[in-house]
Design a protein around this motif. Structure first.
Motif: not given
Length: 480
Positions: A180-204
């Motif tokens: 249903d194309l919603t996995c990235l609503y969560y993935h950037h926040e819950t992935q094993p080790m976020p990077g310095p841009l993950s916060w920004y990706f999560h808020h797209l």
């Protein structure tokens, strides 16, 4: 027999780039082993190799460490692999005889195979098998001044196809959010080790997250078939994969998985996209051609079970069907965590526990801890303990073998273990009591970040290790 088909000079530049990039990743992998093995796998580590080889026979885990093990010998093996990898990065064997090239490229493969096969939990990730499978094929590319053997190029495409298509299928067969194309609503926040841009990706914006998933499905389920099309279609397909992998590099830390996928994709580029040609690439000797054909036949035979796995409803993810990791299955994130949990380890040096006891937190290098600390970029370097701490937060079954020993090492202020951490609040001194609490983490909203400067919001939800101390025998015991 005519052999004109056996080599293709149009792939000279891509072969050279592939070899340099693969050698660089080998170098990173061996340096990771050098820096972390004593605490994780050493004689007094969390999961000691001597204990492992005593119960697991050579035929199940081929390794030079079945013949002999000491921490010094492991260091020699890891440093030898790093040195040979550096030689390959610098191109010092580019014009060596074919047999020398075979031997030199075989060395890091044998040495890293020995490490992976005794690495246990710390080396259980798909990128370890991918490095070994790719490294095995690289042995038979020959020196840089020789034209690229076409059978090996096709085998590299076969690895890349299974890697991408397998990952796509595991998603479609797994979590509903991929469909249903919603996995990235969560993935950037819950992935094993976020990077310095993950916060920004999560808020797209959420519509863009859906575009990300659609692009992933297209790249992994459609584009791989174009790898076997005539050029320039195959090269364009490889470029699409490279762009997708760079997006993943920017959005998180996945060890060398993305970088190795890019390396494989580079091998699919010919002179249409890499307009560099060797002046007169050498042709391989007859014995080498026969060896390559024999290896090709072996890989095709071993590909039966991985290929069958691709079409199976019970598809296995990141699995090796042979002990040498020659042909494997791949895939990642068949299911997505909707919430993020983190284990936070705390200790105190107070002589007794009271309601007013002050607990101080150990800080890890990569995994989230202090909510005000920005996630860092480590990939392609791999922080093995940090990664496994993420798995430990999902279920105790991932950590029951090593988390209690880790608590013991911290209570004993073991200097080798403390080197894996970013901050020891006791500066090398022994704490008296330790506990591990489970927290729910989420990224701050833009408004919260403007107000507090924090990247995360966290709240305690339970305990992974209740208050404990070292007993007289040096083992961790719970405080009554």
């Amino acid at each position: 027999m005519r052999w004109e088909w056996f080599t293709d000079p149009d792939y000279w530049a891509s072969k050279l780039a592939f070899q340099r990039m693969l050698a660089a990743l080998y170098l990173v992998a061996f340096l990771v082993a050098v820096n972390q093995f004593r605490a994780l796998l050493g004689t007094h580590g969390l999961l000691p190799i001597p204990r492992f080889v005593a119960r697991v026979p050579f035929r199940r885990a081929p390794s030079v460490f079945h013949l002999y093990y000491s921490d010094t010998f492991f260091a020699i093996v890891a440093w030898a692999g790093a040195v040979v990898s550096a030689v390959l990065v610098l191109g010092l064997t580019d014009t060596a005889p074919v047999w020398v090239s075979l031997v030199v490229w075989a060395l890091p493969w044998v040495l890293y195979q020995s490490i992976v096969n005794v690495g246990q939990t710390w080396y259980s990730f798909g990128w370890e098998s991918l490095l070994l499978e790719t490294g095995f094929l690289a042995i038979f590319l020959g020196p840089a001044d020789m034209a690229a053997p076409v059978p090996v190029l096709w085998l590299l495409l076969w690895v890349l196809f299974r890697l991408e298509f397998g990952a796509g299928l595991i998603k479609m067969r797994g979590d509903r959010c991929w469909r249903d194309l919603t996995c990235l609503y969560y993935h950037h926040e819950t992935q094993p080790m976020p990077g310095p841009l993950s916060w920004y990706f999560h808020h797209l914006p959420k519509p863009l997250h859906k575009v990300e998933v659609l692009a992933s499905h297209f790249t992994q389920l459609v584009v791989p078939f174009a790898l076997f099309a005539p050029q320039p279609a195959a090269g364009i397909a490889a470029l699409v994969m490279i762009v997708t992998q760079l997006w993943l590099v920017a959005s998180g830390n996945f060890s060398w998985l993305n970088f190795l996928t890019i390396t494989l994709a580079v091998s699919a580029l010919d002179s249409h996209l890499l307009p560099f040609r060797a002046p007169a690439p050498a042709e391989p000797p007859l014995w080498f051609r026969i060896v390559v054909l024999a290896v090709t036949a072996l890989v095709l035979v071993l590909s039966y079970r991985p290929a069958r796995n691709l079409v199976s409803r019970m598809q296995l993810m990141n699995y090796s069907f042979d002990r040498l990791h020659l042909v494997n299955t791949y895939g990642a994130f068949g299911s997505i965590s909707k919430t993020r949990h983190e284990i936070v380890i705390e200790a105190t040096d107070e002589p007794e526990l009271t309601p007013d006891t002050v607990w101080q937190e150990y800080e890890f290098k990569g995994k989230p801890g202090d909510p005000h600390r920005c996630p860092r970029q480590f990939a392609p370097y791999h922080l093995r303990l940090d990664w496994m701490m993420w798995f430990a937060s999902l279920s105790s079954r991932y950590s029951e073998a090593w988390l209690p020993p880790l608590a013991g090492k911290l209570l004993a202020a073991d200097p080798v273990t403390l080197k894996l951490l970013r901050r020891d609040p006791f500066h090398g001194e022994r704490p008296t009591f330790l506990r591990a609490r489970l927290f729910r983490y989420r990224f701050t909203t833009p408004a919260e970040r403007r107000q507090t400067g924090a990247w995360w919001v966290r709240e305690p939800i339970g305990q992974a290790i209740k208050e404990a101390r070292l007993g007289p025998d040096g083992k961790v015991v719970a405080v009554q």
